[in-house]
Enzyme design. Structure first.
Site, mmCIF file in Angstrom:
data_model
loop_
_atom_site.group_PDB
_atom_site.id
_atom_site.type_symbol
_atom_site.label_atom_id
_atom_site.label_comp_id
_atom_site.label_asym_id
_atom_site.label_seq_id
_atom_site.Cartn_x
_atom_site.Cartn_y
_atom_site.Cartn_z
ATOM 1 C CG HIS A 164 25.981 5.064 -5.865
ATOM 2 N ND1 HIS A 164 25.176 4.590 -4.847
ATOM 3 C CD2 HIS A 164 27.023 5.683 -5.256
ATOM 4 C CE1 HIS A 164 25.706 4.930 -3.670
ATOM 5 N NE2 HIS A 164 26.835 5.591 -3.897
ATOM 6 C CB SER A 291 19.554 -11.880 -33.031
ATOM 7 O OG SER A 291 18.206 -11.723 -33.428
ATOM 8 C CE LYS A 297 20.895 -8.239 -29.908
ATOM 9 N NZ LYS A 297 20.021 -7.635 -28.970
ATOM 10 C CD GLU A 304 22.791 -12.303 -22.177
ATOM 11 O OE1 GLU A 304 22.199 -11.232 -22.295
ATOM 12 O OE2 GLU A 304 22.775 -13.171 -23.055
#
Ligand code: ARG
Length: 483
Positions: A164, A291, A297, A304
């Protein structure tokens, strides 16, 4: 129109038609700009067919020689990029046949004896997919080796195991990586199974009902390597099914989808692990992007995208399975739509597997024999995270069971101990012995051995468990299996 030339496809079926296709319909029905990638399989199938036609006395040895010579030139032209693919000729099959006929005359026209594009395309797709499956099998092995290499360095690295997404029990990081090796090993098994059903010959089914010529289909199957493990020819046994069956493409895409789902799960973990909140790993800069607005970043674009591309492959599976739904026997033009989803599935899977092998394990440096540039593991961050969240609570319960408590009572007792630790903002292993004994008198000093992360890990020493001894045994098994 020249006798030996076939410059537009209407010339292939001709006299019956009173008007040409509109440009829009030509473009709509043509497949040449995507199915030309089947050209090698098409030539391979034609050579095997011509060889058999000659052996059966259906065409002459001279015609066969001309076909071979012509197809060699066609292949050379395609390889050199000088082949003139014509939209007017609709597909790869008509393009190659037209050029062959242009080069060798009537022999080229005899190649299509006892054959239809229906059994031809079904054969081509199978031959093409068979070689792609073999490539993918190698890429799956590479990815597994890459994971095993990283695992081998991290047998003793402690990771919080989650259920979980809550800290559950400590696990070896190697154990966690080897879970993915299991998944990719099953993917390879599935592909080997799909390959068996892909490797069967439709050619000789002709348009749908078989043919009047005395073909030797088993000979063609053997020439094309469509044989089983015992060397017996694998031939589609029903002509109607032979031309219309696309199960193998669906099965392949289903297996590829599942493999992408495994990649996607791994991607999700890599993304979590490299976020500042976890800080468990870094992936090499060449797999990330910056970024344009936030200078700090480094984004995990590759995992992804792999997660995103999984959706695309799932879509291809839906496209193919829906394509077959409601098709009557035998061949229907719908089937031309099998190619783009299948091709894109293969391309996506191959690229993804290649990138993941390198991103996880790095590249092999031939000078040192070591891998370089794979993920960097922050073992300290992993272990600290495992020590937050009472990951050894089950070990305390098991300890009490060994002292004679029924498991359910032990579970309840430990819940009280965890509550006390939460109240004191400390770990279970930081509660003084006297406090622990307050929960149960059978608790003694040796309890601290089971409350440590490493003690917890070592204790799970059953087959498939996370104890280092088990993990090492699994690594050895995989090494022997993967070679
Ligand atoms: N380009 C076609 C396909 O991909 C080849 C078979 C065409 N057969 C036919 N009868 N129109 O399916």
């Amino acid at each position: 129109m020249s006798q030996n030339q076939l410059d537009t496809k209407s010339e292939a079926w001709s006299a019956l038609f009173s008007e040409p296709m509109s440009e829009l319909v030509k473009r709509y029905t043509a497949s040449v700009f995507f199915d030309k990638r089947l050209w090698q399989a098409d030539v391979q199938g034609s050579l095997a067919h011509a060889e058999m036609l000659a052996a059966q006395g259906i065409i002459s040895a001279d015609d066969r020689a001309s076909i071979e010579r012509g197809l060699a030139q066609v292949s050379a032209e395609i390889e050199a990029g000088s082949f003139d693919w014509k939209l007017d000729l609709e597909d790869v099959h008509l393009n190659i046949e037209a050029r062959l006929t242009h080069l060798v005359g009537d022999a080229g026209k005899r190649l299509h004896t006892g054959r239809s594009r229906n059994d031809q395309v079904a054969t081509d797709v199978r031959l093409w997919l068979r070689s792609e499956i073999d490539l993918i099998d190698g890429l799956l092995a590479d990815l597994q080796k890459s994971l095993v290499d990283v695992a081998e360095k991290n047998v003793e690295t402690i990771l919080p195991g989650f259920t979980h997404l809550q800290v559950a029990q400590p696990v070896s990081f190697a154990h966690h990586l080897l879970a993915y090796v299991e998944m990719f090993a099953r993917d390879a098994e599935r592909l080997a199974d799909v390959r068996r059903r892909t490797n069967r010959l439709p050619l000789g089914s002709a348009a749908l009902a078989g043919t009047t010529y005395p073909l030797d289909r088993e000979r063609v199957a053997r020439t094309l390597g469509m044989v089983d493990a015992d060397g017996h020819a694998c031939v589609c046994q029903n002509s109607l099914d032979g031309v219309s069956d696309r199960d193998f493409a669906i099965e392949f895409t289903a297996a590829a989808t599942l493999c992408m789902v495994h990649i996607s799960r791994l991607s999700e973990e890599l993304i979590l692990w490299m976020s500042q909140n976890f800080g468990f790993i870094r992936i090499a800069d060449r797999f990330t992007t910056g970024s344009s607005i936030m200078p700090q970043k480094k984004n995990p674009d590759v995992p992804e995208l792999a997660r995103g591309k999984t959706g695309r492959v799932v879509g291809h599976l839906m496209a193919l399975i829906t394509l077959m739904k409601g098709q009557p026997l035998a061949y229907n033009k719908d089937n031309q739509e099998d190619k783009e989803p299948l091709f894109d599935t293969v391309d996506t899977l191959k690229d993804t597997l290649r990138i993941f092998s390198e991103m996880v394990g790095g590249q092999l440096n031939p000078a040192t024999g070591e891998r370089e540039g794979g993920i960097t593991v922050n073992a300290l961050a992993m272990e600290q995270a495992a020590s937050r969240g009472y990951a050894t609570a089950t070990d305390l319960a098991d300890y009490l069971v060994k002292k004679g408590l029924p498991f359910r009572d032990a579970h309840e007792t430990v819940a009280h101990a965890v509550k006390a630790a939460v109240t004191h903002s400390c770990d279970l292993s930081e509660l003084p012995l006297a406090v622990l004994q307050g929960f149960h008198p059978s608790i003694e000093k040796d309890v601290y051995d089971v409350l440590s992360l490493r003690g917890s890990l070592n204790a799970r020493n059953t087959l498939g468990g996370t104890a280092p001894a088990q993990v090492l045994a699994q690594i050895q098994r995989h090494r022997a299996r993967l070679g």
